[in-house]
Design a protein around this motif. Structure first.
Motif, PDB file in Angstrom:
ATOM      1  N   SER A   1       4.852   8.658   4.602  1.00  0.00           N
ATOM      2  CA  SER A   1       4.314   7.351   4.207  1.00  0.00           C
ATOM      3  C   SER A   1       2.808   7.402   4.013  1.00  0.00           C
ATOM      4  CB  SER A   1       4.692   6.295   5.248  1.00  0.00           C
ATOM      5  OG  SER A   1       6.099   6.103   5.279  1.00  0.00           O
TER       6      SER A   1
ATOM      7  N   VAL B   1       0.892   6.249   0.690  1.00  0.00           N
ATOM      8  CA  VAL B   1      -0.270   5.362   0.542  1.00  0.00           C
ATOM      9  C   VAL B   1      -1.268   5.978  -0.437  1.00  0.00           C
ATOM     10  CG1 VAL B   1      -2.232   4.320   1.739  1.00  0.00           C
ATOM     11  CG2 VAL B   1       0.025   4.331   2.833  1.00  0.00           C
TER      12      VAL B   1
ATOM     13  N   ILE C   1      -0.042   5.538  -3.939  1.00  0.00           N
ATOM     14  CA  ILE C   1      -0.196   4.160  -4.426  1.00  0.00           C
ATOM     15  C   ILE C   1      -1.648   3.885  -4.826  1.00  0.00           C
ATOM     16  CG2 ILE C   1      -0.084   1.731  -3.713  1.00  0.00           C
ATOM     17  CD1 ILE C   1       2.414   2.542  -2.044  1.00  0.00           C
TER      18      ILE C   1
ATOM     19  N   ARG D   1       1.976  -4.342  -1.991  1.00  0.00           N
ATOM     20  CA  ARG D   1       2.916  -3.369  -1.435  1.00  0.00           C
ATOM     21  C   ARG D   1       2.363  -2.762  -0.146  1.00  0.00           C
ATOM     22  NH1 ARG D   1       7.069   0.250  -3.063  1.00  0.00           N
ATOM     23  NH2 ARG D   1       7.801  -1.535  -4.306  1.00  0.00           N
ATOM     24  N   LEU D   2       1.106  -2.363  -0.161  1.00  0.00           N
ATOM     25  CA  LEU D   2       0.502  -1.776   1.039  1.00  0.00           C
ATOM     26  C   LEU D   2       0.428  -2.789   2.172  1.00  0.00           C
ATOM     27  CD1 LEU D   2      -2.322   0.341  -0.606  1.00  0.00           C
ATOM     28  CD2 LEU D   2      -0.252   1.194   0.503  1.00  0.00           C
TER      29      LEU D   2
ATOM     30  N   MET E   1       3.760  -2.862   3.828  1.00  0.00           N
ATOM     31  CA  MET E   1       3.959  -1.668   4.644  1.00  0.00           C
ATOM     32  C   MET E   1       3.216  -1.778   5.976  1.00  0.00           C
ATOM     33  SD  MET E   1       3.523   1.074   1.523  1.00  0.00           S
ATOM     34  CE  MET E   1       3.500   2.558   2.535  1.00  0.00           C
ATOM     35  N   VAL E   2       1.965  -2.223   5.897  1.00  0.00           N
ATOM     36  CA  VAL E   2       1.147  -2.324   7.108  1.00  0.00           C
ATOM     37  C   VAL E   2       1.707  -3.389   8.049  1.00  0.00           C
ATOM     38  CG1 VAL E   2      -1.139  -3.004   7.939  1.00  0.00           C
ATOM     39  CG2 VAL E   2      -0.932  -1.383   6.048  1.00  0.00           C
TER      40      VAL E   2
ATOM     41  N   LEU F   1      -4.214   5.575   4.970  1.00  0.00           N
ATOM     42  CA  LEU F   1      -4.658   4.202   5.191  1.00  0.00           C
ATOM     43  C   LEU F   1      -6.172   4.057   5.106  1.00  0.00           C
ATOM     44  CD1 LEU F   1      -2.258   3.064   8.055  1.00  0.00           C
ATOM     45  CD2 LEU F   1      -2.191   2.373   5.645  1.00  0.00           C
TER      46      LEU F   1
ATOM     47  N   ALA G   1      -7.047   3.889   1.535  1.00  0.00           N
ATOM     48  CA  ALA G   1      -6.734   2.557   1.012  1.00  0.00           C
ATOM     49  C   ALA G   1      -7.773   1.537   1.453  1.00  0.00           C
ATOM     50  CB  ALA G   1      -5.339   2.131   1.481  1.00  0.00           C
TER      51      ALA G   1
ATOM     52  N   LEU H   1      -5.847  -6.752   3.856  1.00  0.00           N
ATOM     53  CA  LEU H   1      -5.340  -5.389   4.021  1.00  0.00           C
ATOM     54  C   LEU H   1      -6.321  -4.543   4.815  1.00  0.00           C
ATOM     55  CD1 LEU H   1      -3.310  -3.127   3.324  1.00  0.00           C
ATOM     56  CD2 LEU H   1      -4.588  -2.788   1.174  1.00  0.00           C
TER      57      LEU H   1
END
Length: 420
Positions: free
Chosen positions: A57, A61, A64, A81-82, A85-86, A132, A135, A148
């Motif tokens: 995963s 990330v 993505i 989407r992220l 997931m988080v 992460l 991101a 996020l």
């Protein structure tokens, strides 16, 4: 009238195609509830179970982020989407802030990796946060992007890296279980794929490790320093012949090896030498395997006719893993492009499908994997992007916590303002 061969794609168009297809593993092929990455899935259909991979995963990330930057999906869709997931990760069990190797993508329950491996996995957690933190750096706008970033920061600050070096341990311990404690007792020592774990453990804003754990632990393994020559090439670090090529990929999807130097090695040189040794071995082909050569090379951990194997020059049974060459674009671009052309143009009808290249193949055995694997598809997207634009390297190395961790471990890098 003749049947003309379709015009060949340009190099850039082919790189776009491979990145986009491999990214779809993490988008179309994600778990439908958590949107985390399935550990693996089939050539024609998704896995029927709910098993998702935490390290996979993390690579998802990264994929993505690349997809948003390349316009494969909109920035807004990527951020949403992220965020999903988080939010799912926030609701799952953690172990002093760390995540397990596998979890149930529907319920969040830990799925044991082994009989005693039913708790926190340090390295899988590090691979997740490598993604992460990239991101967090990329999604820098207001609204859902601000939300996020806040949620990533909260998860990041809760990871107790120091728990895995408690009681005076001189190396990080890989696993901890609420049922079995540290009874697996595997220390994370190098050289291998685990440098990222030490960098993040030193970078942590709340529960960081003392740098001595890196210097007296990871860097003191019997297989850390090498200095011997293979196929006429000196290898600074690692086991004989360098080991599987994922050593040069996993930590360096975020860590920029260009000019990265510490007390032990120049990491750009390490990764280039490792890659060239692996390539040279396949060209010389001492095992006489069918299909090996300048256009078909790359040995790393992947699926195998017998199950799963960490392929390397000294553990070679004729299986080529496309991720090995394709994730090596930064280190050997001409050789990687030649392999990509062969894999796609010559073997594509056999090994290229809905999510890019199958995990592995062997012309010697007349075999191809019937699977795509998260930890192999993800580095293809990430490392090709680092070759093309340096995007993920810039994002990760711009993170203030990462820069602090590298400085604490006595790394030098152009990103830190030093000269190498």
């Amino acid at each position: 009238m003749t049947n003309a061969k379709p015009p060949q794609r340009s190099d850039e168009a082919l790189l776009d195609l491979v990145q986009r297809k491999s990214f779809l593993f993490f988008w179309d092929g994600a778990h439908p509830v958590s949107f985390l990455a399935r550990d693996r899935t089939g050539l024609e259909s998704d896995a029927e179970d709910d098993l998702v991979s935490i390290g996979g995963s993390g690579f998802g990330v990264l994929a993505i982020v690349v997809a948003a930057a390349r316009g494969f999906v909109t920035r807004e869709a990527a951020a949403e989407r992220l965020m999903a997931m988080v939010r799912f990760l926030e609701r799952t069990p953690s172990y002093h802030g760390l995540f397990p190797h596998f979890m149930n993508g529907r319920t969040g329950a830990t799925i044991p990796f082994g009989r005693k491996d039913d708790g926190g996995d340090l390295v899988e957690t590090a691979l997740l946060f490598q993604g992460l933190l990239c991101a967090r750096a990329y999604f820098n706008a207001d609204g859902v992007e601000q939300e996020l970033r806040n949620h990533i920061t909260w998860l990041w600050s809760e990871v107790e890296w120091s728990w895995h070096a408690r009681d005076g341990r001189k190396a990080l311990t890989w696993h901890w279980s609420p049922n079995n404690g540290f009874s697996i007792d595997v220390e994370v020592r190098g050289w291998n794929e685990c440098l990222i774990a030490y960098v993040l453990a030193a970078a942590a804003p709340r529960y960081c490790i003392d740098p001595i754990v890196y210097h007296a632990g990871y860097a003191q393994s019997r297989t850390f320093l090498n200095g011997r020559t293979y196929y006429g090439l000196e290898l600074p670090l690692g086991p004989d012949y360098g080991g599987p090529l994922f050593f040069a990929h996993y930590s360096f999807c975020g860590l920029d090896p260009r000019g990265l130097v510490d007390d032990y090695a120049d990491y750009w040189r390490q990764n280039v030498q490792h890659t060239v040794i692996n390539h040279t071995h396949c060209v010389l082909n001492p095992g006489g395997f069918k299909g090996y050569g300048p256009s078909s090379w790359g040995l790393t951990a992947s699926d195998d006719p017998a199950g799963y194997m960490a392929h390397a020059p000294d553990l070679d049974n004729g299986v080529i893993s496309p991720t090995a060459a394709l994730s090596s674009f930064p280190y050997a671009p001409a050789e990687a492009m030649r392999a990509l052309r062969h894999f796609h143009d010559d073997l594509g009808d056999w090994i290229f499908g809905r999510f890019g290249f199958v995990d592995a193949f062997s012309q010697t055995h007349g075999w191809r994997a019937e699977t795509y694997l998260a930890i192999d598809q993800g580095p293809i997207v990430a490392m090709i992007e680092n070759y093309r634009s340096g995007l993920l390297w810039r994002l990760f190395m711009s993170d203030p916590d990462v820069r602090r961790g590298l400085t604490r471990l006595r790394f030098r890098s152009p990103h830190l303002g030093g000269q190498t």
